[in-house]
Design an enzyme around this catalytic site. Structure first.
Site, PDB file in Angstrom:
ATOM      1  N   CYS A  36      54.449  95.123  84.302  1.00  0.00           N
ATOM      2  CA  CYS A  36      54.393  95.099  85.093  1.00  0.00           C
ATOM      3  C   CYS A  36      54.484  94.189  85.741  1.00  0.00           C
ATOM      4  CB  CYS A  36      54.194  96.380  85.616  1.00  0.00           C
ATOM      5  SG  CYS A  36      53.784  97.202  87.145  1.00  0.00           S
ATOM      6  N   CYS A  74      60.333  93.291  88.704  1.00  0.00           N
ATOM      7  CA  CYS A  74      60.064  94.471  88.746  1.00  0.00           C
ATOM      8  C   CYS A  74      60.526  94.489  86.883  1.00  0.00           C
ATOM      9  CB  CYS A  74      60.750  95.491  89.511  1.00  0.00           C
ATOM     10  SG  CYS A  74      59.873  97.258  89.491  1.00  0.00           S
TER      11      CYS A  74
END
Ligand code: DGL
Length: 267
Positions: free
Chosen positions: A198, A87
């Site tokens: 992302c 992440c």
């Protein structure tokens, strides 16, 4: 900052090589990274944890988010020999503090694929799609500053994209409409490359690519992260030596998310 430290049961075990690698994301995004790691390290066991109850991370305030991530890291590291923050947002907010709290544990984070985008071809204008939190944090700013003599970077937050992907709308009219509006300012002058900063965004890669008629290359960090995990396990002498293939255990803070994780992982 005071963060809880974990019960270090696995870390103390003589059998650390056989312990799993923990992989962590706010939701489904990290599955794209998990798949790459499983491909590169087929004999490792992996535990995936998606914080489905608290997603999206990208709009949360950094201090509260860091505390949340520390809590999850503590319980994962009670069972795992290494932690991958699959992440970009969690990496931007917490990787430095986690490494300081667990100096003997390999902790691998995401790096937006700016280097690969610069290494392959001539890309003078690079669009960086990421969450608001990632764009606000020092880590990404430092990365872009390091390379800003090689290219012009165009950072752009895409908060709704995370929500649509979490909702399973990776190929949907809603997603296409959102992307068309988000990227409209670039329609007359497309970027030369797009960095997906992302881990959710590679799951919508086809739709993103379609906005510019598949003419703009996309870059993401999954492969680089998998290679980094292999490097770190090798240098710490922690590679799993089992001869059979490793296992993958999918977990989430909201079990309703699990069927989706499973279907994306099995694709
Ligand atoms: N997948 C995450 C990232 O790579 C965060 C998405 C979110 O929860 O906002 O940044």
């Amino acid at each position: 900052m005071k963060e809880p430290l974990p019960p270090r049961d696995v870390q103390q075990s003589k059998d650390l090589k056989n312990a799993p690698v923990a992989v962590f994301d706010s939701g489904v995004g990290g599955i794209s990274v998990l798949r790459e790691m499983k491909r590169l390290l087929p004999h490792e066991d992996f535990i995936y944890f998606g914080d489905a109850r608290n997603t999206p991370y990208g709009e949360k305030e950094s201090v509260a988010l860091r505390a949340l991530i520390f809590g999850h890291a503590a319980s994962l590291l009670a069972r795992a020999k290494a932690l991958v923050l699959a992440c970009n947002t969690a990496t931007a907010v917490a990787v430095k503090a986690l490494r300081a709290a667990y100096p003997n544990v390999p902790i691998i984070g995401m790096e937006p694929a700016v280097k690969p985008a610069l290494a392959v071809g001539n890309h003078p204008r690079i669009l960086i799609l990421a969450t608001e939190t990632t764009l606000r944090e020092k880590k990404l700013k430092a990365l872009l500053a390091r390379y800003n003599s090689h290219a012009t970077f165009l950072p752009l937050a895409a908060p709704e994209l995370v929500r649509l992907i979490e909702a399973g709308k990776t190929d949907s009219p809603d997603l296409d409409a959102y992307l068309a509006a988000l990227l409209a300012p670039f329609s007359g002058n497309p970027p030369d490359a797009i960095v997906l900063g992302c881990t959710h965004f590679p799951l919508a890669a086809s739709a993103i690519s379609r906005v510019f008629s598949d003419t703009v290359p996309l870059f993401h960090g999954a492969e680089g992260t998998a290679k980094e995990l292999k490097r770190r396990l090798t240098s710490a002498n922690l590679l799993n030596e089992q001869i059979h293939l490793g296992t993958v255990t999918l977990t989430a803070s909201d079990s309703a998310a699990l069927p989706r994780y499973l279907s994306l992982f099995s694709k």
